[in-house]
Design an enzyme around this catalytic site. Structure first.
Site, PDB file in Angstrom:
ATOM      1  N   LYS A 195      37.615  41.012  50.805  1.00 65.49           N
ATOM      2  CA  LYS A 195      37.323  40.422  49.495  1.00 65.49           C
ATOM      3  C   LYS A 195      38.180  39.173  49.319  1.00 65.49           C
ATOM      4  O   LYS A 195      39.401  39.229  49.355  1.00 65.49           O
ATOM      5  CB  LYS A 195      37.650  41.444  48.404  1.00 65.49           C
ATOM      6  N   LYS A 248      32.791  40.259  50.414  1.00 63.72           N
ATOM      7  CA  LYS A 248      32.524  39.745  49.076  1.00 63.72           C
ATOM      8  C   LYS A 248      33.253  38.429  48.876  1.00 63.72           C
ATOM      9  O   LYS A 248      34.433  38.373  49.186  1.00 63.72           O
ATOM     10  CB  LYS A 248      33.032  40.786  48.083  1.00 63.72           C
TER      11      LYS A 248
HETATM   12  C1  PBG Z   1      37.287  43.953  40.480  1.00 61.23           C
HETATM   13  C2  PBG Z   1      35.968  43.375  40.764  1.00 61.23           C
HETATM   14  C3  PBG Z   1      35.560  42.068  40.548  1.00 61.23           C
HETATM   15  C4  PBG Z   1      34.227  41.989  40.964  1.00 61.23           C
HETATM   16  C5  PBG Z   1      33.857  43.252  41.407  1.00 61.23           C
HETATM   17  N1  PBG Z   1      34.964  44.090  41.296  1.00 61.23           N
HETATM   18  C6  PBG Z   1      36.263  40.934  39.913  1.00 61.23           C
HETATM   19  C7  PBG Z   1      37.451  40.305  40.482  1.00 61.23           C
HETATM   20  O1  PBG Z   1      37.944  40.637  41.562  1.00 61.23           O
HETATM   21  O2  PBG Z   1      37.936  39.444  39.788  1.00 61.23           O
HETATM   22  C8  PBG Z   1      33.399  40.750  40.937  1.00 61.23           C
HETATM   23  C9  PBG Z   1      31.942  40.956  40.914  1.00 61.23           C
HETATM   24  C10 PBG Z   1      31.161  39.738  40.602  1.00 61.23           C
HETATM   25  O3  PBG Z   1      31.673  38.613  40.479  1.00 61.23           O
HETATM   26  O4  PBG Z   1      29.936  39.903  40.470  1.00 61.23           O
HETATM   27  N2  PBG Z   1      37.207  45.046  39.651  1.00 61.23           N
END
Ligand code: PBG
Length: 328
Positions: A195, A248
């Site tokens: 991520k 991601k």
């Molecule tokens: C963290 C989380 C995020 C997303 C999914 N899980 C946000 C982040 O890391 O700031 C992002 C999902 C998206 O942008 O669609 N709980």
């Protein structure tokens, strides 16, 4: 007429032939819809930054679940918007927390809906960081104890799978151990292993009210210049017990998805995040691109890169395109 042994165009005449020689096959069973659930009754609010996406109260979420199942999407990932936030994000592991109520309601009405819990703290902490703070830093080892508790409480409320998205070191092992110790050894973990610290999450933070109140997430989420580090993260998580590895965001990270697919022996998921969704919506509104066409093309590119599973706010629309034979 020129003599030519190979004429690649021969295989491009007619939809039926093009479909037969297609290299990338997609199926509705690969789609996961991320949904936002909030406290209250009989309400749904459109998320300003994500046209067509809503925060639902638990009762209203049931209508959405019905719609998804009718469309052939039978997997959902829940994000909670709690009534109250505090330093340690206690709503996240409360048995009456918002996401726990969501899972219980879905499982009661639609047992066939496969429920996945996003395991993180940022929507639940008053400071918006993904863990327990020690000064200005997120305390890794303390946080993973909380993450394990969150995962367990989601599973106890009915989640079929958990997906840690916090990026702390060692959290997959901590979650696996606590789930196993409580008799949940068959519940899979889909790790957001790779991520990146990404500006593509902007709209989500508005949707979930989870923007950090100070600093950024760069000491835990990855630097987007790095690919090999992504492989390291993924290998570590598999070793700790992750069943599925997620990358991601999706669209700008096809190279990472591709390489992981070659390297790992576990299914690969890719998350088409809020900013990617929002870009398609905004571009379509400009009138210069066809929304459905680019949505399909972007989805196919992620599967072509190697994804087996696709998390997307477009799940329902993609399912329709698959039914119509536009993609698939
Ligand atoms: C963290 C989380 C995020 C997303 C999914 N899980 C946000 C982040 O890391 O700031 C992002 C999902 C998206 O942008 O669609 N709980």
């Amino acid at each position: 007429m020129m003599e030519m042994a190979m004429r690649p165009r021969r295989l491009r005449y007619g939809n039926s032939l093009r479909k037969m020689v297609r290299e990338t096959r997609m199926d509705k069973s690969s789609l996961i819809y991320p949904a936002f659930v909030m406290e209250g009754e009989n309400r749904q609010e459109e998320i300003t930054s994500m046209e067509g996406q809503y925060r639902y109260t638990v009762d209203r979420l049931m209508y959405k679940m019905e719609e998804l199942l009718d469309a052939g999407v039978d997997k959902v990932m829940l994000f909670g918007i709690p009534g109250h936030k505090d330093e340690c994000g206690s709503d996240a592991f409360d048995e009456n927390g918002i996401v726990q109520k969501g899972f219980r309601a879905i499982k009661e009405r639609f047992p066939e809906m496969y429920c996945i819990g996003d395991v993180c703290m940022c929507e639940y902490t008053s400071h918006g960081h993904c863990g327990i703070l020690n000064g200005k830093d997120v305390d890794n080892d303390k946080t993973i104890e909380y993450l394990a508790k969150i995962a367990l409480s989601q599973v106890e409320a009915g989640a079929d799978m958990v997906a840690p998205s916090d990026m702390m070191d060692g959290r997959v092992r901590a979650i696996r151990q606590l789930l196993d110790a409580n008799g949940h050894e068959t519940v899979p973990i889909m790790s957001y292993a790779v991520k990146y610290a990404s500006a593509f999450y902007g709209p989500f933070r508005e949707a979930a009210g989870s923007a950090p109140s100070f600093g950024d997430r760069k000491s835990y989420q990855m630097d987007y210049h790095n690919r090999r580090e992504g492989i390291k993260e993924a290998l570590l998580d598999v070793e700790e017990g992750a069943d599925i590895i997620m990358v991601k965001p999706a669209m700008a990270f096809g190279d990472v998805i591709h390489e992981l697919k070659q390297t790992l022996q576990v299914p690969i998921a890719a998350y088409n995040v809020s900013g990617e969704y929002c870009m398609v919506k905004a571009a379509a509104r400009s009138g210069f691109v066809d929304e459905t066409a680019i949505m399909c093309e972007i989805a196919a590119s992620t599967f072509r890169a190697g994804a087996d599973i696709y998390l997307t706010y477009f799940a329902q629309e993609l399912a329709k395109c698959m039914d119509e034979g536009r993609i698939g």
